[in-house]
Write a protein that holds these residues in place. Structure first.
Motif, PDB file in Angstrom:
ATOM      1  N   GLY A  18       0.822  -1.202   0.000  1.00 37.51           N
ATOM      2  CA  GLY A  18       0.000   0.000   0.000  1.00 37.51           C
ATOM      3  C   GLY A  18       0.860   1.257   0.000  1.00 37.51           C
ATOM      4  O   GLY A  18       1.848   1.367  -0.712  1.00 37.51           O
ATOM      5  N   GLU A  19       0.484   2.198   0.828  1.00 42.72           N
ATOM      6  CA  GLU A  19       1.164   3.497   0.893  1.00 42.72           C
ATOM      7  C   GLU A  19       2.567   3.422   1.484  1.00 42.72           C
ATOM      8  O   GLU A  19       3.352   4.352   1.321  1.00 42.72           O
ATOM      9  N   ARG A  20       2.894   2.346   2.170  1.00 42.11           N
ATOM     10  CA  ARG A  20       4.239   2.202   2.761  1.00 42.11           C
ATOM     11  C   ARG A  20       5.334   2.343   1.715  1.00 42.11           C
ATOM     12  O   ARG A  20       6.417   2.858   1.992  1.00 42.11           O
ATOM     13  N   ARG A  22       5.626   4.310  -0.711  1.00 48.56           N
ATOM     14  CA  ARG A  22       5.933   5.695  -1.088  1.00 48.56           C
ATOM     15  C   ARG A  22       7.201   6.207  -0.410  1.00 48.56           C
ATOM     16  O   ARG A  22       7.891   7.063  -0.946  1.00 48.56           O
TER      17      ARG A  22
END
Length: 85
Positions: A18-20, A22
């Motif tokens: 997921g956003e990790r 980024r």
């Protein structure tokens, strides 16, 4: 041309981070540091890299060092693409 962000995004997709993903940079450790990155994930990532970038990864090219950091995976893929293999 292989872009770092393309490799990083693919790693994030395979590991379902997921956003990790980024926050990942070239020095972000993978093997031994991310619980989701187990032996099955390595195989899945290799297959995805081969498909996405049109490369072939031989068994003898696979080592823990190759998957030590995001940057090392990127460099490996970039070299394979440049060599046309």
């Amino acid at each position: 041309m292989v872009e770092f962000d393309d490799v990083k995004r693919l790693i994030g997709e395979i590991l379902q981070l997921g956003e990790r993903v980024r926050t990942f940079g070239p020095d972000t450790p993978l093997l031994g540091s991310i619980p989701e990155f187990d032996s099955m994930a390595v195989v899945t990532l290799i297959n995805a890299l081969e498909e996405q970038f049109g490369i072939q990864v031989a068994d003898d090219e696979i080592s823990a060092e190759t998957f030590e950091t995001v940057g090392k995976v990127y460099e490996f893929v970039r070299e394979k693409v440049m060599a046309g293999t």
